[in-house]
Design a protein around this motif. Structure first.
Motif, PDB file in Angstrom:
ATOM      1  N   ASN A   7      -8.387   5.373  -3.233  1.00  0.00           N
ATOM      2  CA  ASN A   7      -8.772   6.510  -2.397  1.00  0.00           C
ATOM      3  C   ASN A   7      -9.277   7.674  -3.264  1.00  0.00           C
ATOM      4  N   TYR A   8      -9.743   8.753  -2.598  1.00  0.00           N
ATOM      5  CA  TYR A   8     -10.371   9.852  -3.342  1.00  0.00           C
ATOM      6  C   TYR A   8      -9.339  10.867  -3.843  1.00  0.00           C
ATOM      7  N   MET A   9      -8.059  10.547  -3.643  1.00  0.00           N
ATOM      8  CA  MET A   9      -6.939  11.289  -4.232  1.00  0.00           C
ATOM      9  C   MET A   9      -6.680  12.656  -3.611  1.00  0.00           C
ATOM     10  N   VAL A  10      -7.403  13.012  -2.560  1.00  0.00           N
ATOM     11  CA  VAL A  10      -7.166  14.325  -1.944  1.00  0.00           C
ATOM     12  C   VAL A  10      -5.817  14.280  -1.227  1.00  0.00           C
TER      13      VAL A  10
ATOM     14  N   GLY B 163       0.840  -1.201   0.000  1.00  0.00           N
ATOM     15  CA  GLY B 163       0.000   0.000   0.000  1.00  0.00           C
ATOM     16  C   GLY B 163       0.868   1.242   0.000  1.00  0.00           C
ATOM     17  N   SER B 164       0.292   2.362   0.482  1.00  0.00           N
ATOM     18  CA  SER B 164       1.020   3.634   0.461  1.00  0.00           C
ATOM     19  C   SER B 164       2.359   3.506   1.190  1.00  0.00           C
ATOM     20  N   GLY B 165       2.357   2.872   2.363  1.00  0.00           N
ATOM     21  CA  GLY B 165       3.607   2.735   3.113  1.00  0.00           C
ATOM     22  C   GLY B 165       4.529   1.691   2.507  1.00  0.00           C
TER      23      GLY B 165
ATOM     24  N   GLU C 215       2.177  -8.939  -1.450  1.00  0.00           N
ATOM     25  CA  GLU C 215       0.846  -8.310  -1.402  1.00  0.00           C
ATOM     26  C   GLU C 215      -0.210  -9.408  -1.495  1.00  0.00           C
TER      27      GLU C 215
ATOM     28  N   SER D 254      -4.594   1.048  -0.512  1.00  0.00           N
ATOM     29  CA  SER D 254      -5.652   2.061  -0.476  1.00  0.00           C
ATOM     30  C   SER D 254      -5.371   3.191  -1.455  1.00  0.00           C
TER      31      SER D 254
ATOM     32  N   VAL E 292       0.302 -13.029   3.866  1.00  0.00           N
ATOM     33  CA  VAL E 292       1.190 -13.389   4.975  1.00  0.00           C
ATOM     34  C   VAL E 292       0.342 -13.793   6.179  1.00  0.00           C
TER      35      VAL E 292
ATOM     36  N   ALA F  97       0.127   3.417   8.185  1.00  0.00           N
ATOM     37  CA  ALA F  97      -0.640   4.384   8.984  1.00  0.00           C
ATOM     38  C   ALA F  97      -0.756   3.971  10.447  1.00  0.00           C
TER      39      ALA F  97
ATOM     40  N   ASN G 268      -5.980  14.498   5.212  1.00  0.00           N
ATOM     41  CA  ASN G 268      -6.208  13.163   4.676  1.00  0.00           C
ATOM     42  C   ASN G 268      -4.882  12.409   4.809  1.00  0.00           C
ATOM     43  N   THR G 269      -4.937  11.109   4.954  1.00  0.00           N
ATOM     44  CA  THR G 269      -3.766  10.417   5.502  1.00  0.00           C
ATOM     45  C   THR G 269      -2.738   9.906   4.490  1.00  0.00           C
ATOM     46  N   HIS G 270      -3.086   9.849   3.205  1.00  0.00           N
ATOM     47  CA  HIS G 270      -2.146   9.242   2.252  1.00  0.00           C
ATOM     48  C   HIS G 270      -0.788   9.965   2.228  1.00  0.00           C
TER      49      HIS G 270
ATOM     50  N   SER H 169     -12.325   6.854   6.130  1.00  0.00           N
ATOM     51  CA  SER H 169     -11.404   5.811   5.636  1.00  0.00           C
ATOM     52  C   SER H 169      -9.957   6.226   5.878  1.00  0.00           C
TER      53      SER H 169
HETATM   54  C1  LIG Z   1     -12.046   4.561   0.099  1.00  0.00           C
HETATM   55  C2  LIG Z   1     -10.867   5.325   0.613  1.00  0.00           C
HETATM   56  C3  LIG Z   1     -10.762   6.681   0.302  1.00  0.00           C
HETATM   57  C4  LIG Z   1      -9.662   7.406   0.787  1.00  0.00           C
HETATM   58  N1  LIG Z   1      -9.484   8.687   0.375  1.00  0.00           N
HETATM   59  C5  LIG Z   1      -8.328   9.333   0.692  1.00  0.00           C
HETATM   60  C6  LIG Z   1      -8.011  10.594   0.126  1.00  0.00           C
HETATM   61  O1  LIG Z   1      -8.754  11.134  -0.700  1.00  0.00           O
HETATM   62  N2  LIG Z   1      -6.845  11.178   0.480  1.00  0.00           N
HETATM   63  C7  LIG Z   1      -5.967  10.611   1.366  1.00  0.00           C
HETATM   64  O2  LIG Z   1      -4.925  11.202   1.672  1.00  0.00           O
HETATM   65  N3  LIG Z   1      -6.237   9.413   1.927  1.00  0.00           N
HETATM   66  C8  LIG Z   1      -7.370   8.755   1.580  1.00  0.00           C
HETATM   67  N4  LIG Z   1      -7.610   7.514   2.073  1.00  0.00           N
HETATM   68  C9  LIG Z   1      -6.674   6.980   3.075  1.00  0.00           C
HETATM   69  C10 LIG Z   1      -5.292   6.592   2.529  1.00  0.00           C
HETATM   70  O3  LIG Z   1      -5.407   6.033   1.234  1.00  0.00           O
HETATM   71  C11 LIG Z   1      -4.660   5.617   3.517  1.00  0.00           C
HETATM   72  O4  LIG Z   1      -4.519   6.247   4.774  1.00  0.00           O
HETATM   73  C12 LIG Z   1      -3.276   5.131   3.116  1.00  0.00           C
HETATM   74  O5  LIG Z   1      -3.287   4.657   1.794  1.00  0.00           O
HETATM   75  C13 LIG Z   1      -2.868   4.028   4.065  1.00  0.00           C
HETATM   76  O6  LIG Z   1      -1.651   3.449   3.660  1.00  0.00           O
HETATM   77  P1  LIG Z   1      -1.120   2.152   4.402  1.00  0.00           P
HETATM   78  O7  LIG Z   1       0.189   1.810   3.786  1.00  0.00           O
HETATM   79  O8  LIG Z   1      -1.189   2.350   5.853  1.00  0.00           O
HETATM   80  O9  LIG Z   1      -2.183   1.009   4.089  1.00  0.00           O
HETATM   81  P2  LIG Z   1      -2.750   0.482   2.721  1.00  0.00           P
HETATM   82  O10 LIG Z   1      -2.515   1.430   1.611  1.00  0.00           O
HETATM   83  O11 LIG Z   1      -4.167   0.088   2.995  1.00  0.00           O
HETATM   84  O12 LIG Z   1      -1.876  -0.811   2.419  1.00  0.00           O
HETATM   85  C14 LIG Z   1      -1.929  -2.024   3.133  1.00  0.00           C
HETATM   86  C15 LIG Z   1      -1.651  -3.148   2.153  1.00  0.00           C
HETATM   87  O13 LIG Z   1      -1.366  -4.338   2.863  1.00  0.00           O
HETATM   88  C16 LIG Z   1      -1.988  -5.427   2.231  1.00  0.00           C
HETATM   89  N5  LIG Z   1      -2.110  -6.494   3.214  1.00  0.00           N
HETATM   90  C17 LIG Z   1      -2.890  -6.494   4.327  1.00  0.00           C
HETATM   91  N6  LIG Z   1      -2.720  -7.636   5.009  1.00  0.00           N
HETATM   92  C18 LIG Z   1      -1.826  -8.380   4.311  1.00  0.00           C
HETATM   93  C19 LIG Z   1      -1.260  -9.679   4.518  1.00  0.00           C
HETATM   94  N7  LIG Z   1      -1.592 -10.428   5.583  1.00  0.00           N
HETATM   95  N8  LIG Z   1      -0.375 -10.151   3.597  1.00  0.00           N
HETATM   96  C20 LIG Z   1      -0.017  -9.401   2.517  1.00  0.00           C
HETATM   97  N9  LIG Z   1      -0.536  -8.174   2.284  1.00  0.00           N
HETATM   98  C21 LIG Z   1      -1.421  -7.658   3.181  1.00  0.00           C
HETATM   99  C22 LIG Z   1      -3.319  -4.840   1.742  1.00  0.00           C
HETATM  100  O14 LIG Z   1      -3.912  -5.622   0.729  1.00  0.00           O
HETATM  101  C23 LIG Z   1      -2.860  -3.463   1.266  1.00  0.00           C
HETATM  102  O15 LIG Z   1      -2.472  -3.484  -0.090  1.00  0.00           O
HETATM  103  C24 LIG Z   1      -8.692   6.764   1.616  1.00  0.00           C
HETATM  104  C25 LIG Z   1      -8.806   5.412   1.932  1.00  0.00           C
HETATM  105  C26 LIG Z   1      -9.876   4.687   1.413  1.00  0.00           C
HETATM  106  C27 LIG Z   1      -9.956   3.223   1.766  1.00  0.00           C
END
Ligand SMILES: Cc1cc2nc3c(=O)[nH]c(=O)nc-3n(C[C@H](O)[C@H](O)[C@H](O)COP(=O)(O)OP(=O)(O)OC[C@H]3O[C@@H](n4cnc5c(N)ncnc54)[C@H](O)[C@@H]3O)c2cc1C
Length: 434
Positions: free
Chosen positions: A49-52, A15-17, A37, A45, A165, A400, A410-412, A365
């Motif tokens: 996400n909504y890209m903001v 994901g993002s991280g 993945e 996400s 995993v 996150a 917004n958290t991305h 979200s």
């Molecule tokens: C519908 C929606 C709209 C949003 N709109 C916005 C926005 O407009 N602007 C903004 O800034 N933020 C937005 N966000 C939030 C932002 O996208 C997230 O905060 C950010 O992407 C989180 O990143 P992350 O790396 O923590 O998790 P994620 O990006 O969720 O990544 C986690 C990844 O881990 C994978 N994973 C989980 N468990 C396992 C496992 N056991 N084995 C292997 N892989 C696994 C998942 O499939 C996923 O791909 C939105 C989120 C959503 C869901």
């Protein structure tokens, strides 16, 4: 070089991280990286996400001052934000939707100043502006295009999809690999868990990691919609294009009003979203050992300060929604999915708004803060300032979940900033070990 140094750093979750940390580590040809993945699509996400895109306020990042996370100050966060590729596209008036335009007009009409590039403004506590979106040439520009694509051909970066995993494999307190669902064992030099704020705590618990703070502290920004029954269908492809930043009676820059040009149900409905951005309520991802799964409870609006800020946010949102600019495009305002007119908000008591808010509140979200960063002597901290799980070795978190609190954004983009900093630290660590 020790015998384990040839093994890959395994990153769990693309994901993002995870995409950022895997790509940034692989920039060093001496580090071999394996990104795992669970589904077929990389990007997590950030793909839906909504890209903001938004930075938030300076104070949001004073983690050294507020949580004892050494080195995590606004100054250091800003250095990283500034060094990140700027992929934000500023929405232009001709691209904006009718709700975006009407909401900004309404805000300016009641004296709220217009802010250029509100996404990057980290100081104004009051203002209205068009959003900046993670877009290029009209298309989504996720972490894949920015970070992963340039590294795609690097032989030291391997990717596996459909790789769920099950657990991190530990040798005493040291991470030595991961076990996939199906039983396959993947040996690793170290493991970075980036499964997101909801899955990371579950994965840690399933792996037998024992820190009292795992899952504790979960947050999201509470939001409530005042729905607009539009006179004309939405035509712009921009889903959310305007942001009004306000302060509640007791807070500072703690309210966002966002325009939703089109709801999930129909192009004939839009909304003004009222969001509380400085969140005090905290919930938990509870682990169920009998099934190996987790249940998330956000506990939204449980803190009186959040409830009070939401009352102010709803009243602001209703006031703007009643303006001429908005009523020109919307025939009626609704306060729930049953079609109840929102007129009652005008005369509502605090208790009436609270009761409605508790029924209607939804999440942004923006799940975060379920394995927070903090001082090693704080029981509720899960990772230290180098994102290493406290009390364990060769195990890091990068998503996150580690944010000690939600930023007023917004958290991305904040997660991408954290992932860049964690990447720098990990590269330093692995460089020292060579
Ligand atoms: C519908 C929606 C709209 C949003 N709109 C916005 C926005 O407009 N602007 C903004 O800034 N933020 C937005 N966000 C939030 C932002 O996208 C997230 O905060 C950010 O992407 C989180 O990143 P992350 O790396 O923590 O998790 P994620 O990006 O969720 O990544 C986690 C990844 O881990 C994978 N994973 C989980 N468990 C396992 C496992 N056991 N084995 C292997 N892989 C696994 C998942 O499939 C996923 O791909 C939105 C989120 C959503 C869901």
């Amino acid at each position: 070089m020790t015998a384990r140094n040839h093994l890959p750093i395994v990153v769990v979750g693309a994901g993002s991280g995870g995409v950022v940390v895997a790509s940034r580590l692989a920039e060093d040809p001496a580090i071999s990286v394996l990104l795992l993945e669970s589904e077929s699509a990389l990007g997590g996400s950030s793909l839906r996400n909504y890209m903001v895109g938004m930075t938030g306020m300076r104070d949001d990042y004073e983690w050294e001052r507020d949580f004892g996370c050494a080195g995590w100050t606004w100054g250091s966060a800003n250095k990283t934000f500034s060094a990140m590729p700027d992929i934000l596209h500023d929405v232009q008036p001709h691209e904006a939707g009718q709700v975006d335009l009407a909401l900004i007009d309404a805000a300016v009409g009641v004296g709220i100043p217009k802010i250029e590039r509100i996404a990057h403004d980290t100081q104004s506590v009051r203002g209205a502006g068009f959003c900046s979106l993670t877009m290029r040439n009209g298309l989504r520009h996720s972490v894949l295009e920015t970070y992963f694509a340039p590294l795609r051909t690097h032989k030291n970066l391997a990717v596996r999809t459909n790789a769920v995993v099950e657990s991190v494999v530990m040798d005493s307190s040291r991470a030595v690999g991961v076990r996939l669902v199906g039983g396959e064992y993947v040996e690793a030099r170290g493991v970075v868990v980036s499964a997101g704020a909801l899955a990371t705590p579950v994965l840690l618990r399933r792996s037998g990691i024992d820190r009292p703070g795992i899952g504790v502290g979960l947050q999201d920004h509470p939001s409530i919609a005042i729905t607009l029954a539009l006179r004309q269908p939405q035509r712009s492809s921009i889903r959310i294009g305007a942001n009004i930043r306000l302060s509640s009676q007791r807070g500072s820059a703690d309210i966002h009003l966002l325009s939703l040009n089109e709801t999930n149900d129909s192009a004939m409905f839009g909304a003004v979203l009222a969001g509380v951005m400085q969140v005090h309520s905290r919930g938990e991802v509870k682990y169920d050992g009998s099934t190996g799964t987790g249940i998330a409870s956000f506990n939204q609006l449980s803190d009186e300060r959040d409830k009070a800020a939401m009352r102010d946010a709803v009243r602001f949102a209703y006031k703007l929604a009643c303006s001429q600019s908005v009523t020109n495009i919307a025939g009626s305002l609704l306060s729930d999915a049953k079609g109840t007119s929102a007129k009652w908000i005008n005369e509502a008591t605090d208790d009436e708004i609270d009761a409605w808010a508790l029924r209607q509140v939804g999440a942004y979200s923006h799940a975060a803060s379920s394995c927070v960063m903090g001082r090693s002597d704080n029981d509720l901290a899960v990772v230290n300032e180098r994102a290493e799980v406290i009390g364990y070795q060769n195990l890091w978190l990068c998503d996150a979940s580690v944010l000690p609190r939600l930023p007023r954004a917004n958290t991305h983009v904040p997660v991408v900033m954290v992932a860049n900093r964690v990447s720098d630290m990990l590269r330093e660590t692995f460089g020292e070990l060579r």
